[in-house]
Enzyme design. Structure first.
Site, mmCIF file in Angstrom:
data_model
loop_
_atom_site.group_PDB
_atom_site.id
_atom_site.type_symbol
_atom_site.label_atom_id
_atom_site.label_comp_id
_atom_site.label_asym_id
_atom_site.label_seq_id
_atom_site.Cartn_x
_atom_site.Cartn_y
_atom_site.Cartn_z
ATOM 1 C CD GLU A 82 -5.498 6.387 14.638
ATOM 2 O OE1 GLU A 82 -6.331 5.986 15.470
ATOM 3 O OE2 GLU A 82 -5.619 6.213 13.409
ATOM 4 C CG LEU B 124 -9.873 2.435 14.603
ATOM 5 C CD1 LEU B 124 -10.396 1.953 13.250
ATOM 6 C CD2 LEU B 124 -9.026 1.362 15.259
ATOM 7 C CE LYS C 131 -9.337 -3.059 15.228
ATOM 8 N NZ LYS C 131 -8.334 -2.042 15.616
ATOM 9 C CE1 TYR D 146 -6.876 -5.180 14.262
ATOM 10 C CE2 TYR D 146 -6.767 -4.304 12.024
ATOM 11 C CZ TYR D 146 -6.453 -4.212 13.371
ATOM 12 O OH TYR D 146 -5.706 -3.156 13.823
ATOM 13 C CG HIS E 104 -4.615 -4.809 -8.659
ATOM 14 N ND1 HIS E 104 -3.721 -5.603 -9.329
ATOM 15 C CD2 HIS E 104 -3.870 -4.058 -7.807
ATOM 16 C CE1 HIS E 104 -2.491 -5.344 -8.917
ATOM 17 N NE2 HIS E 104 -2.555 -4.400 -7.982
ATOM 18 N NE ARG F 237 -0.854 -10.348 -6.643
ATOM 19 C CZ ARG F 237 -0.662 -9.126 -7.144
ATOM 20 N NH1 ARG F 237 -0.895 -8.885 -8.420
ATOM 21 N NH2 ARG F 237 -0.250 -8.140 -6.369
#
Length: 287
Positions: free
Chosen positions: A182, A207, A149, A33, A102, A100
């Site tokens: 962080e 990040l 991220k 994202y 993995h 589904r």
């Protein structure tokens, strides 16, 4: 007006914005994202966020869902439809929907794309920054690739809830050596006893914050002493100033850590100046 979301090629009312139950973002946190601040309807730090999005997708081997130009048009249209002048726009890209399993779908499926936008009142943020906020510390318990991220944010959510229950605005993770890495959703900064502006280096599984990157450049341009490297919780508590940065928080002064007062308990001059510099630059360069 009612909010509008973009979901896989369609703009829909926010309450009807859904993805399939077997979307891999939902089942495996298999997605990434980005969040852009919006100033006067425009995207702040546009290039930096786009470049980081590309890197995150590459690291997870997720195909780009569309060209950068097309994605930019979607972001701007979502902002326009929600009439956001000051606020944020959120983008999420997952590997897509598949039975589904993995392992990655074979053959590949189309990535899922979701975009939302919402307004934020600048006056509320300014009032908070003028007063300063509290943070707490919590043991680092995240995976070893926090430089990507991803939407896998359960440890971050638990840390943020811990902060909220303690009456704090943020939680700072602390590694096994006692160094701050962080925040749950921010980068951590201090101004040490010698007046040096310090934040953790990006080799330490943090990040690569876009706001962080911009602040480093602005601080150096302003002649501030800057060092990228580790600092302990004790050093943070003994600092002249502390603050955190993020696309939605900009620069937020910290006035206490685990209940210990930082400096004189008020936002310091360096954090205050950096907030001013960042906001001025972000507004002037928003795309």
């Amino acid at each position: 007006m009612s909010r509008v979301a973009y979901v896989n090629g369609r703009f829909v009312p926010h309450g009807q914005a859904v993805v399939h139950v077997e979307d891999r973002g939902y089942q495996f946190a298999d997605g990434v994202y980005e969040v852009w601040a919006v100033f006067d309807g425009r995207l702040a730090d546009y290039q930096g966020h786009m470049d980081r999005l590309d890197r995150s997708l590459d690291e997870l081997r997720i195909e780009r869902p569309m060209s950068r130009g097309a994605l930019t048009s979607v972001l701007r249209e979502t902002i326009r439809r929600n009439r956001v002048r000051e606020g944020i726009v959120y983008l999420q890209v997952t590997r897509g929907t598949a039975r589904r399993d993995h392992a990655f779908p074979n053959p590949e499926v189309a990535p899922s794309v979701v975009v939302t936008a919402r307004s934020m009142d600048p006056a509320v943020a300014e009032a908070k920054a003028a007063k300063g906020v509290a943070v707490i510390t919590t043991p680092e318990n995240r995976w070893g690739r926090c430089d990507i991220k991803t939407v896998g944010l359960l440890p971050n959510a638990l840390a943020k809830q811990k902060a909220r229950e303690a009456g704090a605005a943020e939680a700072w993770f602390v590694d096994e050596l006692g160094f701050v890495t962080e925040g749950a959703s921010t980068n951590a900064w201090i101004v040490d006893a010698e007046g040096v502006l310090r934040t953790r280096d990006t080799q330490a599984n943090i990040l690569r914050g876009i706001t962080r990157h911009g602040l480093l450049a602005l601080a150096r341009e302003a002649g501030m002493k800057v060092a990228e490297g580790p600092f302990t919780v004790d050093q943070a508590k003994a600092a002249k100033e502390a603050f955190f940065s993020a696309a939605s928080a900009f620069v937020m002064p910290v006035v206490s850590i685990d209940g210990a007062k930082i400096g004189d308990g008020r936002p310091g001059p360096i954090a205050t100046r950096l907030r001013e510099l960042y906001l001025e630059n972000a507004r002037n360069t928003a795309a």
